[in-house]
Design a protein around this motif. Structure first.
Motif, mmCIF file in Angstrom:
data_model
loop_
_atom_site.group_PDB
_atom_site.id
_atom_site.type_symbol
_atom_site.label_atom_id
_atom_site.label_comp_id
_atom_site.label_asym_id
_atom_site.label_seq_id
_atom_site.Cartn_x
_atom_site.Cartn_y
_atom_site.Cartn_z
ATOM 1 N N LEU A 44 -9.882 28.324 22.358
ATOM 2 C CA LEU A 44 -9.896 28.126 20.982
ATOM 3 C C LEU A 44 -10.685 26.820 20.552
ATOM 4 C CD1 LEU A 44 -6.622 29.597 20.146
ATOM 5 C CD2 LEU A 44 -8.691 30.781 19.888
ATOM 6 N N THR A 45 -10.640 25.803 21.417
ATOM 7 C CA THR A 45 -11.282 24.528 20.872
ATOM 8 C C THR A 45 -12.630 24.595 21.351
ATOM 9 O OG1 THR A 45 -10.269 23.386 22.968
ATOM 10 C CG2 THR A 45 -8.853 23.396 20.926
ATOM 11 N N MET A 46 -13.159 25.448 22.043
ATOM 12 C CA MET A 46 -14.486 25.649 22.608
ATOM 13 C C MET A 46 -15.592 25.478 21.514
ATOM 14 S SD MET A 46 -16.017 28.674 25.055
ATOM 15 C CE MET A 46 -14.678 28.635 26.019
ATOM 16 N N ASP A 47 -16.519 24.567 22.058
ATOM 17 C CA ASP A 47 -17.798 24.535 20.797
ATOM 18 C C ASP A 47 -18.739 25.604 21.255
ATOM 19 O OD1 ASP A 47 -16.877 22.327 19.521
ATOM 20 O OD2 ASP A 47 -18.060 20.912 21.242
ATOM 21 N N VAL A 48 -18.892 26.437 20.114
ATOM 22 C CA VAL A 48 -19.492 27.910 20.197
ATOM 23 C C VAL A 48 -20.793 27.857 19.273
ATOM 24 C CG1 VAL A 48 -19.388 30.292 20.276
ATOM 25 C CG2 VAL A 48 -17.602 29.127 21.416
ATOM 26 N N VAL A 56 -18.914 40.390 21.620
ATOM 27 C CA VAL A 56 -18.360 39.604 22.649
ATOM 28 C C VAL A 56 -19.136 38.273 22.660
ATOM 29 C CG1 VAL A 56 -17.834 39.644 25.046
ATOM 30 C CG2 VAL A 56 -17.611 41.839 23.710
ATOM 31 N N GLY A 57 -18.205 37.369 22.548
ATOM 32 C CA GLY A 57 -18.812 35.833 22.679
ATOM 33 C C GLY A 57 -18.191 35.140 23.846
ATOM 34 N N PRO A 58 -18.657 33.758 23.841
ATOM 35 C CA PRO A 58 -18.112 33.099 25.086
ATOM 36 C C PRO A 58 -16.472 32.885 25.149
ATOM 37 C CG PRO A 58 -19.486 31.752 23.802
ATOM 38 C CD PRO A 58 -19.440 33.007 23.165
ATOM 39 N N ARG A 59 -15.868 33.155 23.982
ATOM 40 C CA ARG A 59 -14.473 32.943 23.814
ATOM 41 C C ARG A 59 -13.640 34.053 24.361
ATOM 42 N NH1 ARG A 59 -13.878 30.033 18.059
ATOM 43 N NH2 ARG A 59 -14.574 27.877 18.816
ATOM 44 N N THR A 60 -14.340 35.316 24.329
ATOM 45 C CA THR A 60 -13.379 36.663 24.500
ATOM 46 C C THR A 60 -12.836 36.743 25.874
ATOM 47 O OG1 THR A 60 -15.375 37.674 23.057
ATOM 48 C CG2 THR A 60 -13.971 38.863 24.379
ATOM 49 N N VAL A 61 -13.466 36.419 26.886
ATOM 50 C CA VAL A 61 -12.833 36.574 28.189
ATOM 51 C C VAL A 61 -11.643 35.537 28.266
ATOM 52 C CG1 VAL A 61 -13.065 36.436 30.795
ATOM 53 C CG2 VAL A 61 -14.740 37.724 29.422
ATOM 54 N N PRO A 62 -12.046 34.180 28.035
ATOM 55 C CA PRO A 62 -10.565 33.430 28.179
ATOM 56 C C PRO A 62 -9.682 33.722 27.308
ATOM 57 C CG PRO A 62 -12.725 32.090 28.025
ATOM 58 C CD PRO A 62 -13.258 33.457 27.719
ATOM 59 N N ILE A 63 -9.855 34.159 26.140
ATOM 60 C CA ILE A 63 -8.839 34.412 25.173
ATOM 61 C C ILE A 63 -7.905 35.638 25.749
ATOM 62 C CG2 ILE A 63 -8.192 35.592 23.102
ATOM 63 C CD1 ILE A 63 -10.339 33.681 21.611
ATOM 64 N N VAL A 64 -8.714 36.671 26.451
ATOM 65 C CA VAL A 64 -8.227 37.870 26.968
ATOM 66 C C VAL A 64 -7.229 37.441 28.171
ATOM 67 C CG1 VAL A 64 -8.486 39.964 28.334
ATOM 68 C CG2 VAL A 64 -9.691 39.381 25.969
ATOM 69 N N VAL A 65 -7.614 36.361 29.011
ATOM 70 C CA VAL A 65 -7.093 36.016 30.147
ATOM 71 C C VAL A 65 -5.886 35.179 30.027
ATOM 72 C CG1 VAL A 65 -7.102 34.288 32.190
ATOM 73 C CG2 VAL A 65 -9.189 36.162 31.722
ATOM 74 N N GLY A 66 -6.003 34.303 28.991
ATOM 75 C CA GLY A 66 -4.942 33.478 28.461
ATOM 76 C C GLY A 66 -3.692 34.421 27.980
ATOM 77 N N THR A 67 -3.996 35.250 26.912
ATOM 78 C CA THR A 67 -3.295 36.257 26.263
ATOM 79 C C THR A 67 -2.521 37.175 27.472
ATOM 80 O OG1 THR A 67 -4.318 36.319 24.460
ATOM 81 C CG2 THR A 67 -2.714 38.075 24.996
#
Length: 179
Positions: A44-48, A56-67
């Motif tokens: 969520l603090t990633m500069d995009v 699907v952006g670069p935050r999608t997979v980390p958000i899914v994995v973290g959730t």
């Protein structure tokens, strides 16, 4: 009698230790929870770049994995608190009466750290080949005619896939100028 009047007792301490021992899997829940929070915080603090192509952006997979890590931590905690226990390893290839093979573990750690140190000066293809060959040797392979060749092919293929196909730049080292 004196334990009741002073307010200190060894019984609650023993009960607390027994409860913690019976629910030791909660430590895994805490680890998963911390890892999930870390992954979500980083995502969520990633500069995009605002102009992204597609949904699907670069935050999608980390958000899914973290959730997913948070959900698994919660489900595991509920299971443990309801009395669920992890099963002991019963695989036929594991002999729990034997001690750990620390020599192999330390040799593998040394091979890995050596490859990490050598990746900048020698490049990924050479360091990766040494990593693959060292791991094979440490795990018992003694085919000196075949193992270095397989290690070199694996390392070069990995380098080519990451560097050329996936666009992840890896250090090529001095040999990449020759090839």
């Amino acid at each position: 009698m004196t334990t009741q009047t002073t307010g200190t007792s060894t019984a609650p301490t023993a009960e607390r230790r027994s409860w913690l021992r019976d629910h030791s899997e909660l430590g895994v829940c805490v680890l998963l929870l911390a890892l999930g929070v870390l992954v979500l915080t980083d995502a969520l603090t990633m500069d995009v770049d605002v102009a992204q192509r597609g949904p699907v952006g670069p935050r999608t997979v980390p958000i899914v994995v973290g959730t997913g890590l948070l959900v698994i931590a919660a489900l595991l905690a509920v299971d443990v608190l309801r009395g669920g226990r992890g099963q002991a390893e019963t695989g036929e290839d594991v002999d729990l009466s034997e001690p750990a093979d620390w020599r192999t573990v330390l040799l593998l750690a040394g091979v890995f750290l050596g490859a990490a140190v050598l990746i900048d000066p020698l490049g990924f293809p050479v360091a990766g080949a040494l990593l693959f060959w060292g791991a094979a040797f440490t795990l018992g392979s003694r085919r000196f005619d075949r193992d270095p060749l397989i290690a070199a092919v694996l390392s070069l293929a990995t380098y080519a896939i990451f560097n050329n196909l996936l666009g992840v730049p890896l250090p090529g080292g001095p040999l990449m100028g020759v090839l």
